[in-house]
Design a protein around this motif. Structure first.
Motif: not given
Length: 192
Positions: A86-95, A136-139, A147-150
């Motif tokens: 959410i802050t713009g950092d690049k990394g990993w999202r986990h689904i 679904l992007m978890a709130a 948090p991930l970027a919305p």
């Protein structure tokens, strides 16, 4: 000087140029469609009412960028891929891929981390925004994730104007090259 125009070659070039112009017009129509789609998605973001989790592609299309929830009865697996916090950092999202009550499956983006290792999560109720791809992007991210970027409708690729201009340039270029080739042939055939 004999200035005959070759019929077959001319018809082929004109047909090709007409096809390119038609493709350019089609891209302009797609541009209008895409702009309307992005506007509809932006409108969906402002709706506070939650929608039921979509169970088919048509319902998914109508539910994108809306709030929803489901109960992840069983985690079938967790995958990791590139993501943005959410802050713009690049990394990993986990689904996580989940089994739903009554059958079916759904995916939920659990959150962001700097490391590719997925979190341990046993499932449960999740809510958030339905992103393109039917995720679904978890709130609320699963600890220790952040948090991930919305999802943003403006991130949907919309290159149709550039494609339209490209097709029109191709058509014009084809006609110019053909005209130059005809002029060269006429000069070569001219009596000396």
């Amino acid at each position: 000087m004999d200035r005959r125009i070759p019929v077959l070659a001319t018809l082929l070039v004109v047909a090709a140029a007409a096809t390119m112009v038609a493709l350019g017009v089609w891209q302009l129509q797609r541009l209008q469609w895409k702009n309307a789609l992005v506007a509809r998605y932006a409108q969906a973001q402002t709706m506070s009412a939650s929608v039921p989790w979509p169970r088919d592609p048509a319902a998914l299309e109508q539910s994108l960028f809306r709030w929803s929830e489901f109960d992840c009865q069983r985690v079938l697996g967790i995958r990791s891929g590139s993501g943005t916090s959410i802050t713009g950092d690049k990394g990993w999202r986990h689904i996580a891929k989940c089994a739903l009550p009554g059958g079916g499956e759904a995916e939920v983006a659990l959150g962001y981390s700097r490391e590719p290792l997925p979190p341990t999560w046993q499932g449960g109720k999740v809510s958030g925004v339905i992103a393109p791809g039917g995720v679904l992007m978890a709130a609320k991210p699963v600890p220790p994730l952040t948090p991930l970027a919305p999802p943003d409708p403006n991130d949907i690729p919309n290159n149709h104007l550039a494609y339209a201009v490209q097709w029109f340039i191709f058509a014009l270029t084809a006609l110019m090259i053909y005209t130059l080739a005809l002029r060269k042939k006429w000069r070569q055939d001219a009596p000396r």
